[in-house]
Design a protein around this motif. Structure first.
Motif, PDB file in Angstrom:
ATOM      1  N   PHE A 138      11.917  -5.233  -3.631  1.00 21.04           N
ATOM      2  CA  PHE A 138      11.461  -4.341  -2.540  1.00 21.04           C
ATOM      3  C   PHE A 138      12.282  -3.010  -2.318  1.00 21.04           C
ATOM      4  O   PHE A 138      13.533  -3.550  -1.954  1.00 21.04           O
ATOM      5  CB  PHE A 138      10.926  -4.960  -1.340  1.00 21.04           C
ATOM      6  CG  PHE A 138      10.598  -4.082  -0.177  1.00 21.04           C
ATOM      7  CD1 PHE A 138       9.456  -3.738  -0.001  1.00 21.04           C
ATOM      8  CD2 PHE A 138      11.399  -3.594   0.699  1.00 21.04           C
ATOM      9  CE1 PHE A 138       8.837  -2.602   0.678  1.00 21.04           C
ATOM     10  CE2 PHE A 138      10.935  -2.742   1.740  1.00 21.04           C
ATOM     11  CZ  PHE A 138       9.473  -2.303   1.745  1.00 21.04           C
ATOM     12  N   PHE A 164       8.541   2.381  -1.961  1.00 25.70           N
ATOM     13  CA  PHE A 164       7.317   2.006  -0.839  1.00 25.70           C
ATOM     14  C   PHE A 164       7.138   3.070  -0.138  1.00 25.70           C
ATOM     15  O   PHE A 164       6.137   3.484   0.366  1.00 25.70           O
ATOM     16  CB  PHE A 164       7.672   0.708  -0.231  1.00 25.70           C
ATOM     17  CG  PHE A 164       6.610   0.218   0.540  1.00 25.70           C
ATOM     18  CD1 PHE A 164       5.618  -0.496  -0.058  1.00 25.70           C
ATOM     19  CD2 PHE A 164       6.507   0.521   2.271  1.00 25.70           C
ATOM     20  CE1 PHE A 164       4.169  -0.739   0.941  1.00 25.70           C
ATOM     21  CE2 PHE A 164       5.419   0.103   2.975  1.00 25.70           C
ATOM     22  CZ  PHE A 164       4.497  -0.493   2.277  1.00 25.70           C
ATOM     23  N   HIS A 179       5.414   6.269  -1.452  1.00 27.99           N
ATOM     24  CA  HIS A 179       4.011   5.866  -1.860  1.00 27.99           C
ATOM     25  C   HIS A 179       3.039   5.946  -0.530  1.00 27.99           C
ATOM     26  O   HIS A 179       1.987   6.657  -0.551  1.00 27.99           O
ATOM     27  CB  HIS A 179       3.750   4.613  -2.298  1.00 27.99           C
ATOM     28  CG  HIS A 179       3.794   4.627  -4.017  1.00 27.99           C
ATOM     29  ND1 HIS A 179       5.143   4.347  -4.320  1.00 27.99           N
ATOM     30  CD2 HIS A 179       3.063   4.688  -4.958  1.00 27.99           C
ATOM     31  CE1 HIS A 179       5.065   4.309  -5.770  1.00 27.99           C
ATOM     32  NE2 HIS A 179       3.633   4.491  -6.049  1.00 27.99           N
ATOM     33  N   VAL A 180       3.548   5.399   0.591  1.00 26.50           N
ATOM     34  CA  VAL A 180       3.061   5.520   1.854  1.00 26.50           C
ATOM     35  C   VAL A 180       2.827   6.783   2.309  1.00 26.50           C
ATOM     36  O   VAL A 180       1.572   7.362   2.866  1.00 26.50           O
ATOM     37  CB  VAL A 180       3.622   4.681   3.017  1.00 26.50           C
ATOM     38  CG1 VAL A 180       3.185   4.661   4.245  1.00 26.50           C
ATOM     39  CG2 VAL A 180       3.518   3.186   2.524  1.00 26.50           C
ATOM     40  N   MET A 233       8.230  -6.143  -8.693  1.00 30.10           N
ATOM     41  CA  MET A 233       8.094  -5.355  -7.381  1.00 30.10           C
ATOM     42  C   MET A 233       7.162  -6.504  -6.622  1.00 30.10           C
ATOM     43  O   MET A 233       6.563  -7.285  -6.960  1.00 30.10           O
ATOM     44  CB  MET A 233       7.528  -4.008  -7.270  1.00 30.10           C
ATOM     45  CG  MET A 233       8.000  -2.999  -8.337  1.00 30.10           C
ATOM     46  SD  MET A 233       9.831  -2.729  -7.961  1.00 30.10           S
ATOM     47  CE  MET A 233       9.707  -1.755  -6.522  1.00 30.10           C
ATOM     48  N   ASP A 234       7.454  -6.178  -5.186  1.00 27.87           N
ATOM     49  CA  ASP A 234       6.681  -6.941  -4.362  1.00 27.87           C
ATOM     50  C   ASP A 234       5.389  -6.657  -4.151  1.00 27.87           C
ATOM     51  O   ASP A 234       4.807  -5.792  -4.706  1.00 27.87           O
ATOM     52  CB  ASP A 234       7.283  -6.775  -2.782  1.00 27.87           C
ATOM     53  CG  ASP A 234       7.008  -5.594  -2.286  1.00 27.87           C
ATOM     54  OD1 ASP A 234       7.842  -4.661  -2.955  1.00 27.87           O
ATOM     55  OD2 ASP A 234       6.406  -5.243  -1.180  1.00 27.87           O
ATOM     56  N   GLY A 247       3.383  -5.816  -1.535  1.00 29.54           N
ATOM     57  CA  GLY A 247       3.159  -4.633  -0.840  1.00 29.54           C
ATOM     58  C   GLY A 247       3.167  -3.241  -1.670  1.00 29.54           C
ATOM     59  O   GLY A 247       2.239  -2.328  -1.727  1.00 29.54           O
ATOM     60  N   THR A 248       4.277  -3.426  -2.269  1.00 38.07           N
ATOM     61  CA  THR A 248       4.480  -1.852  -3.335  1.00 38.07           C
ATOM     62  C   THR A 248       3.585  -2.101  -4.560  1.00 38.07           C
ATOM     63  O   THR A 248       3.090  -0.928  -5.017  1.00 38.07           O
ATOM     64  CB  THR A 248       5.866  -2.288  -4.146  1.00 38.07           C
ATOM     65  OG1 THR A 248       6.757  -2.142  -2.906  1.00 38.07           O
ATOM     66  CG2 THR A 248       6.257  -0.941  -4.987  1.00 38.07           C
ATOM     67  N   HIS A 249       3.091  -3.112  -5.099  1.00 39.16           N
ATOM     68  CA  HIS A 249       2.045  -3.090  -6.111  1.00 39.16           C
ATOM     69  C   HIS A 249       0.632  -2.485  -5.584  1.00 39.16           C
ATOM     70  O   HIS A 249      -0.058  -1.796  -6.252  1.00 39.16           O
ATOM     71  CB  HIS A 249       1.688  -4.493  -6.693  1.00 39.16           C
ATOM     72  CG  HIS A 249       3.027  -4.791  -7.880  1.00 39.16           C
ATOM     73  ND1 HIS A 249       3.189  -3.963  -8.629  1.00 39.16           N
ATOM     74  CD2 HIS A 249       3.885  -5.889  -7.799  1.00 39.16           C
ATOM     75  CE1 HIS A 249       4.170  -4.396  -9.508  1.00 39.16           C
ATOM     76  NE2 HIS A 249       4.682  -5.573  -8.918  1.00 39.16           N
ATOM     77  N   VAL A 262       0.206  -0.376  -3.116  1.00 33.82           N
ATOM     78  CA  VAL A 262       0.273   1.151  -2.813  1.00 33.82           C
ATOM     79  C   VAL A 262       0.348   1.743  -4.198  1.00 33.82           C
ATOM     80  O   VAL A 262      -0.158   2.824  -4.362  1.00 33.82           O
ATOM     81  CB  VAL A 262       1.420   1.590  -1.770  1.00 33.82           C
ATOM     82  CG1 VAL A 262       1.335   0.789  -0.448  1.00 33.82           C
ATOM     83  CG2 VAL A 262       2.640   1.074  -2.239  1.00 33.82           C
TER      84      VAL A 262
END
Length: 326
Positions: free
Chosen positions: A136, A141, A144-145, A1-2, A4-6, A8
């Motif tokens: 991504f 994502f 999670h956000v 994963m990217d 940012g995803t890791h 969150v």
């Protein structure tokens, strides 16, 4: 994963850890575990720094040793030891346990990308890439956000992220079923296929298709349950000529071949040099194949310049190869 995803995911695992009674009842352990899940969710991608050297080193090694079985065991021990220096009142066993979960989870979710990992090292250097989740994924994502916002506004983090991961479990199963349905459609279209790659994009209903049989490559796209073959190429074996033998000694081409399972090749004989180009067929975008390896050799078969990576225009490629002034 990217990345940012890791990030969150690391925060989410810190919230999920509050379901652990030891974490929930001890502020020092809770703080240390949150720090550990964030770091543990990032640490396997420390090999991204290899990009500072060159693309060849990065492509050959990214998601390799740092995602291997020994690394998944050693990273949590290292992180736990470092964090415990600052949180000596924390419960070290539960600190290690949640760090281990975070590191394992990072490697586990990467397996579902088309890029994959060498998660079976040292027993196998094979790339494990299930190809059902894009690097991504907006849904993953965004979910999670949303969970983090709920936590920020007072929702119980443990039960919030328990619900998030229950939804994601169903999502992953749904993506796998979707992919296998498309594989069956492709098999019906090309019955003699020897390899079928159905890879996700950021859009839920759009997938990339790359297929091989004994004589041809087929490249296409799928939208919902409709598969369209957009390009076909004859499958020409790479000949054992002096030019190709010399080109394959180049580190950029060698790295490309270690990573790409479906590619075609071209060779141009110019007045003063040869150009050898290998083209990955998995990433067709707007009629263009951006992931390539190119080697230029002089007439004495000495390598002049080479490049591997993502290129979206010939002008930029020429600059990378120092054929045009930068």
């Amino acid at each position: 994963m990217d990345t940012g995803t890791h990030v969150v995911m690391g925060l989410a695992l810190g919230g999920l850890a509050t379901l652990d009674p030891v974490v929930a009842s001890d502020p020092a352990t809770a703080s240390s575990v949150l720090a550990a899940t964030i770091i543990g969710s990032q640490i396997p991608d420390i090999d991204t720094v290899l990009k500072l050297r060159n693309n060849a080193v990065y492509i050959r090694n990214h998601r390799g040793v740092t995602h291997s079985i020994p690394a998944v065991i050693l990273w949590p021990l290292l992180i736990t030891g470092l964090i415990f220096l600052f949180y000596q009142d924390a419960n070290i066993l539960h600190l290690w346990m949640w760090t281990q979960i975070a590191v394992f989870f990072h490697v586990f979710v990467d397996i579902f990308n088309a890029y994959g990992t060498q998660a079976l090292r040292p027993f196998s250097s094979k790339w494990v890439a299930l190809g059902i989740i894009n690097t991504f994924d907006p849904f993953i994502f965004g979910l999670h956000v949303a969970g983090l916002f709920l936590w920020a506004f007072g929702a119980d983090p443990g039960f919030t992220f328990l619900a998030v991961y229950a939804v994601l479990f169903s999502y992953y199963i749904n993506r796998y079923i979707y992919q296998q349905r498309l594989v069956k459609i492709v098999k019906d279209m090309i019955p003699d296929a020897t390899e079928i790659i159905v890879a996700p994009t950021m859009r839920y209903h759009q997938w990339r298709i790359a297929v091989m049989n004994r004589h041809q490559f087929f490249v296409g796209r799928a939208h919902r349950d409709e598969v369209n073959i957009l390009d076909q190429f004859d499958r020409v074996p790479v000949p054992e000529t002096p030019v190709l033998k010399a080109a394959r000694k180049d580190e950029n081409l060698s790295a490309f071949l270690s990573f790409s399972p479906v590619y075609r090749w071209e060779m141009d004989d110019h007045t003063d040099h040869y150009e050898v180009r290998f083209i990955d067929l998995r990433y067709r975008s707007n009629g263009h194949y951006p992931f390539v390896a190119v080697v230029n050799l002089d007439k004495d078969l000495k390598i002049i310049s080479s490049y591997t990576g993502w290129i979206y225009s010939e002008e930029k490629l020429r600059k990378k190869l120092n054929i045009l002034p930068s």
